[in-house]
Design a protein around this motif. Structure first.
Motif, PDB file in Angstrom:
ATOM      1  N   GLU A  99     -12.043 120.294  50.915  1.00 31.59           N
ATOM      2  CA  GLU A  99     -12.157 119.164  49.992  1.00 31.59           C
ATOM      3  C   GLU A  99     -10.804 118.874  49.338  1.00 31.59           C
ATOM      4  O   GLU A  99      -9.945 119.744  49.228  1.00 31.59           O
ATOM      5  N   ASP A 100     -10.625 117.631  48.884  1.00 33.05           N
ATOM      6  CA  ASP A 100      -9.359 117.204  48.279  1.00 33.05           C
ATOM      7  C   ASP A 100      -9.338 117.374  46.768  1.00 33.05           C
ATOM      8  O   ASP A 100      -8.266 117.503  46.178  1.00 33.05           O
ATOM      9  N   ASP A 101     -10.495 117.334  46.092  1.00 39.69           N
ATOM     10  CA  ASP A 101     -10.569 117.439  44.635  1.00 39.69           C
ATOM     11  C   ASP A 101     -11.447 118.637  44.282  1.00 39.69           C
ATOM     12  O   ASP A 101     -12.676 118.562  44.386  1.00 39.69           O
ATOM     13  N   VAL A 102     -10.812 119.760  43.876  1.00 39.61           N
ATOM     14  CA  VAL A 102     -11.560 121.010  43.743  1.00 39.61           C
ATOM     15  C   VAL A 102     -11.358 121.670  42.376  1.00 39.61           C
ATOM     16  O   VAL A 102     -10.313 121.508  41.740  1.00 39.61           O
ATOM     17  N   TYR A 103     -12.378 122.381  41.954  1.00 42.74           N
ATOM     18  CA  TYR A 103     -12.329 123.238  40.763  1.00 42.74           C
ATOM     19  C   TYR A 103     -12.419 124.689  41.212  1.00 42.74           C
ATOM     20  O   TYR A 103     -13.243 125.028  42.079  1.00 42.74           O
ATOM     21  N   ILE A 104     -11.590 125.543  40.637  1.00 43.66           N
ATOM     22  CA  ILE A 104     -11.663 126.984  40.884  1.00 43.66           C
ATOM     23  C   ILE A 104     -12.092 127.649  39.578  1.00 43.66           C
ATOM     24  O   ILE A 104     -11.389 127.568  38.570  1.00 43.66           O
ATOM     25  N   ARG A 135      -6.109 116.713  44.135  1.00 40.74           N
ATOM     26  CA  ARG A 135      -6.241 117.098  42.725  1.00 40.74           C
ATOM     27  C   ARG A 135      -6.945 118.444  42.619  1.00 40.74           C
ATOM     28  O   ARG A 135      -7.718 118.813  43.510  1.00 40.74           O
ATOM     29  N   PHE A 136      -6.671 119.148  41.521  1.00 38.82           N
ATOM     30  CA  PHE A 136      -7.262 120.483  41.345  1.00 38.82           C
ATOM     31  C   PHE A 136      -7.333 120.823  39.865  1.00 38.82           C
ATOM     32  O   PHE A 136      -6.687 120.187  39.022  1.00 38.82           O
ATOM     33  N   ASN A 137      -8.109 121.853  39.548  1.00 37.62           N
ATOM     34  CA  ASN A 137      -8.184 122.368  38.187  1.00 37.62           C
ATOM     35  C   ASN A 137      -8.713 123.795  38.237  1.00 37.62           C
ATOM     36  O   ASN A 137      -9.404 124.186  39.190  1.00 37.62           O
ATOM     37  N   PHE A 138      -8.358 124.572  37.213  1.00 35.23           N
ATOM     38  CA  PHE A 138      -8.844 125.947  37.083  1.00 35.23           C
ATOM     39  C   PHE A 138      -9.638 126.079  35.787  1.00 35.23           C
ATOM     40  O   PHE A 138      -9.314 125.427  34.788  1.00 35.23           O
ATOM     41  N   VAL A 139     -10.660 126.924  35.804  1.00 30.12           N
ATOM     42  CA  VAL A 139     -11.427 127.249  34.598  1.00 30.12           C
ATOM     43  C   VAL A 139     -11.595 128.766  34.563  1.00 30.12           C
ATOM     44  O   VAL A 139     -12.068 129.368  35.528  1.00 30.12           O
ATOM     45  N   LYS A 140     -11.188 129.394  33.456  1.00 33.24           N
ATOM     46  CA  LYS A 140     -11.446 130.822  33.272  1.00 33.24           C
ATOM     47  C   LYS A 140     -12.666 130.966  32.357  1.00 33.24           C
ATOM     48  O   LYS A 140     -12.878 130.146  31.459  1.00 33.24           O
ATOM     49  N   PHE A 141     -13.468 131.989  32.616  1.00 29.30           N
ATOM     50  CA  PHE A 141     -14.641 132.152  31.758  1.00 29.30           C
ATOM     51  C   PHE A 141     -14.963 133.630  31.560  1.00 29.30           C
ATOM     52  O   PHE A 141     -14.904 134.429  32.490  1.00 29.30           O
ATOM     53  N   SER A 142     -15.222 133.973  30.327  1.00 30.26           N
ATOM     54  CA  SER A 142     -15.797 135.267  29.944  1.00 30.26           C
ATOM     55  C   SER A 142     -16.904 134.928  28.949  1.00 30.26           C
ATOM     56  O   SER A 142     -17.911 134.329  29.337  1.00 30.26           O
TER      57      SER A 142
END
Length: 597
Positions: free
Chosen positions: A491-496, A528-535
């Motif tokens: 995919e071209d627009d991804v969230y990690i 396009r891309f983006n990262f999200v950290k979660f605890s």
């Protein structure tokens, strides 16, 4: 690590590890796996002479860059060897780039000389920024100065301050002493517009290979003029380092000054500066027992845009891109030498041992490289069915029908003037030689006899071995680098989404390594891309999907490097952030357990 981390320029490093040194450039590889198909003008004959003896004997490859054609003579094992070597080179270049853009190299660049003096011009730095400078310089001392021969530190002030009268030999003791001296400097020290020039002249009076001018903030106009007059024609190069310049003009001036002084230029802008609550920035014991490197502070930032692209990083990146391009073309040679092409370049049509070569033109069609194919698409192109190597395909020309009893036989009509269709006559047939051939059921349920010649068996064995190597190579490729954790990102627009809960403590270093590989190998080719950290909480790198460019990729990597473990696992909130972005095409969730919120 020894190959990646020497304190030398990228140009010298590439002389040791570049593609040409390792004989891995495309032209070098082609010369080792074949020879050029030439049509040259021979002056003694006064006419064109073509190497026609090679026509039809070898598979061919046409270089996209210049259209030159090569006759390929190497075995597949040699081409696979070059594929492995190129993959190793790509990994090495990625590691060098990561090293160049991390820790003290990001802040100060790479110290390339063996004997240096660092001039510290703190200007009008605020107390917090003054501490950030000392953290950064401590990191430079601990990580880089420890690897050279001699050094000295001079602070630009109204009353010049020198760590040592002359350059001191590098040892564990002298580096500790320099760090202590650095942290004992007083923030409130009187300076004048001539302090910087005087400090640089004092530094150049020593017998050194280079002077480093570490300038914090902006340089006053009157100081600029003095520096241009006094420093430009010095006895040794002056390398300038800009730290937290507010004005673009300062960065431009320091870059020009380094050029006039035959030196190098580096710039760094702090993004944020935070003190971890675990303790002070540095612990210095008077008895020299303990010296803790400045890990308790974190100086985060990037190269300012006005500074342009770092030459040392660009050279390695350029070599990395060439290695990737060469790898794609060598993999293409490997696949096309056995497979019909899909409308571009050269088509190879194999009939047992004879290869007929047809050249065709490219009509606005782009080849979809193997790395962008799903496994289903790849099998449609390179699987056993596509290569007609399944059991029924392979035996199609080696079987004949079992006939026993009454059968229909087509015969010539008695009166051809009145009837053109063949007549059907029934005849009793006895299969007298059935025991001479293997009997088997065909895919339609009928019984057939099979006879495989030695030549047919050898041809099939060679084709099947090649197909198996391709499949093994694909499996190995799917398990390498970022694909080992993420698979292929199509995919071209991804969230990690990255789980940073307490249970990820031992896994986080591996995750960071794989994300770096993901950025270098796959994300840079997306949109396009983006990262999200979660605890316990979920935090996104950016509010929305960010465009893929070098600045964003570097900023994202710095954000990833700063990830630390938290407490619980709030997966739902991370998913909500990603799903709230209407342009999201895919979400990649990295977690080691089920949510606990």
């Amino acid at each position: 690590d020894m190959d990646v981390q020497p304190l030398i320029s990228s140009s010298k490093w590439l002389q040791l590890h570049g593609l040409k040194r390792k004989k891995l450039s495309l032209s070098q590889i082609l010369s080792q796996i074949g020879f050029q198909h030439r049509i040259d003008y021979v002056t003694t004959l006064g006419k064109l002479v073509a190497s026609r003896y090679a026509d039809g004997l070898f598979p061919q490859y046409m270089r996209e860059q210049d259209g030159s054609v090569y006759n390929l003579t190497a075995k597949k094992e040699l081409i696979l060897h070059f594929v492995d070597c190129l993959m190793g080179a790509i990994e090495l270049y990625q590691q060098r780039m990561e090293w160049l853009t991390s820790e003290s190299r990001l802040i100060f660049g790479v110290i390339q000389e063996r004997c240096i003096v660092v001039v510290l011009d703190f200007g009008t730095a605020a107390p917090t920024e003054f501490d950030a400078c000392r953290d950064a310089l401590s990191m430079v001392l601990m990580e880089q100065v420890t690897q050279i021969a001699k050094f000295n530190l001079i602070r630009a002030a109204q009353d010049l301050m020198k760590w040592q009268e002359k350059c001191a030999s590098v040892s564990e003791h002298t580096v500790k002493s320099a760090v202590k001296w650095l942290w004992k400097l007083d923030h409130m020290t009187a300076v004048s517009h001539s302090s910087s020039a005087e400090a640089l002249l004092e530094a150049m009076s020593e017998t050194v290979e280079a002077v480093y001018y570490f300038a914090v903030g902006d340089v006053p106009a009157e100081t600029k003029q003095l520096l241009l007059e006094k420093v430009s024609d010095g006895p040794c190069p002056v390398n300038t380092v800009s730290f937290n310049a507010r004005e673009d003009e300062t960065v431009i001036f320091l870059k020009e000054l380094s050029h006039l002084a035959s030196g190098r230029f580096h710039a760094f802008v702090q993004k944020n500066y935070c003190r971890v609550a675990t303790g002070p920035a540095l612990k210095c014991e008077e008895d020299d027992k303990d010296l803790i490197a400045p890990n308790s502070r974190k100086v985060k930032g990037r190269t300012p845009l006005v500074a342009g692209v770092r030459e040392d990083v660009f050279l390695v990146w350029k070599e990395l891109e060439e290695a990737r391009s060469t790898l794609r073309q060598v993999q293409k040679i490997l696949s096309e030498s056995e497979q019909p092409a899909s409308g571009d370049g050269i088509i190879y049509v194999s009939f047992k041992r004879v290869t007929t070569i047809f050249m065709i033109s490219i009509l606005n069609k782009k080849h979809k490289y193997d790395e962008y194919l799903t496994s289903e698409e790849w099998l449609q192109r390179y699987g056993l069915k596509a290569q007609k190597l399944t059991l029924y395909d392979a035996l199609a020309d080696c079987t004949f029908r079992h006939a026993d009893g009454i059968v229909d036989i087509k015969t010539k009509p008695e009166d051809e003037s009145s009837q053109t269709d063949a007549e059907t006559k029934r005849k009793v047939i006895h299969a007298k030689y059935c025991d001479k051939f293997v009997h088997t059921f065909w895919k339609d349920g009928s019984v057939v006899h099979v006879y495989v010649t030695t030549e047919k068996y050898k041809w099939y064995e060679e084709k099947m071995r090649t197909a198996l190597r391709q499949v093994e190579g694909r499996i190995k490729w799917l398990q390498q680098g970022s694909r080992g954790l993420f698979g292929n990102v199509f995919e071209d627009d991804v969230y990690i989404l990255i789980d940073t809960s307490q249970s990820m403590k031992d896994k986080l270093p591996l995750v960071k390594e794989k994300i770096f590989q993901l950025i270098q190998e796959q994300l840079r080719h997306k949109k396009r891309f983006n990262f999200v950290k979660f605890s316990a909480q979920a935090v996104a790198w950016q509010e929305k999907l960010a465009e893929v460019n070098e600045e964003n990729l570097q900023d994202a990597w710095l954000w990833i490097k700063g990830l630390e473990v938290g407490s619980s696992t709030n997966t739902l909130r991370a998913l909500q952030i990603a799903l709230a972005d209407a342009d999201t095409q895919a979400i990649y969730l990295l977690t080691d357990g089920r949510p606990d919120q």
